[in-house]
Design an enzyme around this catalytic site. Structure first.
Site, PDB file in Angstrom:
ATOM      1  N   LYS A   1       0.849  -1.211   0.000  1.00  0.00           N
ATOM      2  CA  LYS A   1       0.000   0.000   0.000  1.00  0.00           C
ATOM      3  C   LYS A   1       0.872   1.245   0.000  1.00  0.00           C
ATOM      4  O   LYS A   1       2.058   1.202   0.333  1.00  0.00           O
ATOM      5  CB  LYS A   1      -0.940   0.032   1.217  1.00  0.00           C
ATOM      6  CG  LYS A   1      -0.252   0.074   2.600  1.00  0.00           C
ATOM      7  CD  LYS A   1       0.153   1.443   3.102  1.00  0.00           C
ATOM      8  CE  LYS A   1       0.857   1.394   4.458  1.00  0.00           C
ATOM      9  NZ  LYS A   1       1.691   2.537   4.790  1.00  0.00           N
TER      10      LYS A   1
ATOM     11  N   ASP B   1      -1.746  -2.065  10.823  1.00  0.00           N
ATOM     12  CA  ASP B   1      -2.101  -1.948   9.399  1.00  0.00           C
ATOM     13  C   ASP B   1      -2.706  -3.239   8.829  1.00  0.00           C
ATOM     14  O   ASP B   1      -3.190  -3.248   7.699  1.00  0.00           O
ATOM     15  CB  ASP B   1      -0.854  -1.607   8.551  1.00  0.00           C
ATOM     16  CG  ASP B   1      -0.475  -0.136   8.648  1.00  0.00           C
ATOM     17  OD1 ASP B   1      -1.311   0.667   9.127  1.00  0.00           O
ATOM     18  OD2 ASP B   1       0.648   0.209   8.247  1.00  0.00           O
TER      19      ASP B   1
HETATM   20  P1  ATP Z   1       4.645  -0.248   7.603  1.00  0.00           P
HETATM   21  O1  ATP Z   1       4.281   0.465   6.337  1.00  0.00           O
HETATM   22  O2  ATP Z   1       3.519  -1.097   8.168  1.00  0.00           O
HETATM   23  O3  ATP Z   1       5.346   0.620   8.613  1.00  0.00           O
HETATM   24  P2  ATP Z   1       7.044  -1.210   6.445  1.00  0.00           P
HETATM   25  O4  ATP Z   1       6.775  -1.360   4.985  1.00  0.00           O
HETATM   26  O5  ATP Z   1       7.709   0.067   6.852  1.00  0.00           O
HETATM   27  O6  ATP Z   1       5.697  -1.372   7.214  1.00  0.00           O
HETATM   28  P3  ATP Z   1       7.939  -3.949   6.641  1.00  0.00           P
HETATM   29  O7  ATP Z   1       8.410  -4.200   5.254  1.00  0.00           O
HETATM   30  O8  ATP Z   1       6.656  -4.552   7.045  1.00  0.00           O
HETATM   31  O9  ATP Z   1       7.922  -2.383   6.962  1.00  0.00           O
HETATM   32  O10 ATP Z   1       9.127  -4.435   7.590  1.00  0.00           O
HETATM   33  C1  ATP Z   1       9.349  -3.928   8.870  1.00  0.00           C
HETATM   34  C2  ATP Z   1      10.172  -4.944   9.660  1.00  0.00           C
HETATM   35  O11 ATP Z   1       9.364  -6.077   9.932  1.00  0.00           O
HETATM   36  C3  ATP Z   1      11.401  -5.422   8.924  1.00  0.00           C
HETATM   37  O12 ATP Z   1      12.536  -4.923   9.570  1.00  0.00           O
HETATM   38  C4  ATP Z   1      11.341  -6.951   8.962  1.00  0.00           C
HETATM   39  O13 ATP Z   1      12.503  -7.528   9.504  1.00  0.00           O
HETATM   40  C5  ATP Z   1      10.132  -7.296   9.839  1.00  0.00           C
HETATM   41  N1  ATP Z   1       9.275  -8.329   9.198  1.00  0.00           N
HETATM   42  C6  ATP Z   1       8.683  -9.366   9.793  1.00  0.00           C
HETATM   43  N2  ATP Z   1       7.958 -10.099   8.932  1.00  0.00           N
HETATM   44  C7  ATP Z   1       8.080  -9.514   7.739  1.00  0.00           C
HETATM   45  C8  ATP Z   1       7.570  -9.806   6.430  1.00  0.00           C
HETATM   46  N3  ATP Z   1       6.773 -10.866   6.193  1.00  0.00           N
HETATM   47  N4  ATP Z   1       7.905  -8.989   5.423  1.00  0.00           N
HETATM   48  C9  ATP Z   1       8.689  -7.895   5.673  1.00  0.00           C
HETATM   49  N5  ATP Z   1       9.204  -7.590   6.859  1.00  0.00           N
HETATM   50  C10 ATP Z   1       8.916  -8.382   7.903  1.00  0.00           C
END
Ligand code: ATP
Length: 293
Positions: free
Chosen positions: A12, A138
């Site tokens: 998203k 989220d």
């Molecule tokens: P948000 O937009 O909800 O803040 P994000 O895109 O910033 O999320 P993610 O890619 O979800 O961040 O990753 C955040 C952390 O979560 C990473 O440092 C990762 O190690 C951990 N993590 C755990 N499971 C997952 C997964 N399935 N995919 C990605 N990251 C994951």
């Protein structure tokens, strides 16, 4: 009953993101417009003989075991749906990690919907959202995705008409920004100096199907400090607007930036320029669009 299921888990962007306050437990109260985009991970979930969850992934970066949100979501589903089978899960990771694109949350949401479809089709999306919320604010949005207004800590969701369709560039600079740091930096800004986006105006623009008014109302309250700390965010936005984007801002807690275009040709030209720009060589780049599942 089927023995396996394959799901696309879409990322998203935040067309807007405002913070309205903080709960006593420290959670920030938000008001934001979320939009699913065409960048996705693929999850394959198979029934297994062993009575346990195993997770493999092609990503060398994210955790493969119980720390992965996929694993944690599968554990909740096994308990709640009374699943006795073991589960073998494979995750093909394409959404940029720690980018502000809800990568982990959408993977977890795909596990909730996938295991519901396999084992407990009577469970409603509303119940899935309740089960998912403790794992991440989220995830309830990601259960259905599309264009939604998200309030509270992310659990109060209002489905909106599909946002006016357009071409989109998403760029993730090669840097790690901790979500905790971003919210801490935001909290340090005196309230009088915070520039809040007009989320209500954006919701109205989406209801009116007005792409330009929607783009004009794009804004992310978390960008004020994060953009000052990491100038590449603003530089990318400037590059993309100079190359024809109607609007470019940071998504979520960053550092990924998205740019909205009103014309496919302009988006393609801008994308080609971005791909050949030496300065942005190390960025992850996507030419994509909105998705309304
Ligand atoms: P948000 O937009 O909800 O803040 P994000 O895109 O910033 O999320 P993610 O890619 O979800 O961040 O990753 C955040 C952390 O979560 C990473 O440092 C990762 O190690 C951990 N993590 C755990 N499971 C997952 C997964 N399935 N995919 C990605 N990251 C994951």
């Amino acid at each position: 009953m089927k023995d396996s299921i394959t799901k696309k888990a879409y990322g998203k962007i935040n067309l807007s993101l405002d913070v309205l306050g903080r709960r006593e437990d420290g959670y920030h109260l938000v008001k934001m417009v979320m939009q699913t985009v065409g960048i996705y991970d693929t999850l394959t979930i198979e029934r297994a003989e062993e009575e346990e969850i195993t997770l493999s992934t092609d990503s060398g970066v994210i955790p493969g075991g119980p720390d992965n949100l996929v694993w944690r979501a599968a554990k909740v589903c096994r308990r709640e749906f009374g699943i006795r089978d073991g589960l073998r899960i494979h995750l093909e990771k394409r959404i940029p990690i720690a980018a502000g694109m809800a990568g982990g949350s959408t993977d977890a949401a795909a596990v909730f919907t996938g295991l519901r479809d396999l084992y407990a089709p009577e469970i409603t999306n509303g119940r899935l959202r309740e089960l998912a919320l403790p794992l991440g604010a989220d995830i309830p949005y990601c259960i259905t995705g599309g264009t939604q207004l998200s309030e509270g800590i992310g659990e109060i969701l209002t489905r909106l008409p599909a946002a006016p369709s357009n071409d989109l560039i998403v760029v993730k600079p090669d840097l790690y920004v901790s979500t905790g740091w971003v919210y801490g930096a935001y909290d340090s800004i005196p309230e009088a100096e915070v520039i809040h986006p007009d989320v209500d105006a954006q919701v109205q623009a989406i209801r009116d199907g007005d792409l330009y008014a929607m783009a004009a109302a794009c804004g992310n309250v978390l960008e004020q400090k994060t953009g000052a700390e990491y100038p590449v965010i603003g530089e990318l936005e400037q590059f993309l607007t100079e190359h024809g984007a109607v609007r470019a801002i940071m998504t979520g807690s960053g550092p990924a930036v998205f740019a909205i275009f009103d014309d496919h040709g302009k988006a393609e030209t801008a994308f080609a320029a971005l791909q050949s720009a030496k300065k942005y060589e190390s960025c992850q780049k996507f030419l994509t669009g909105f998705v309304n599942p």
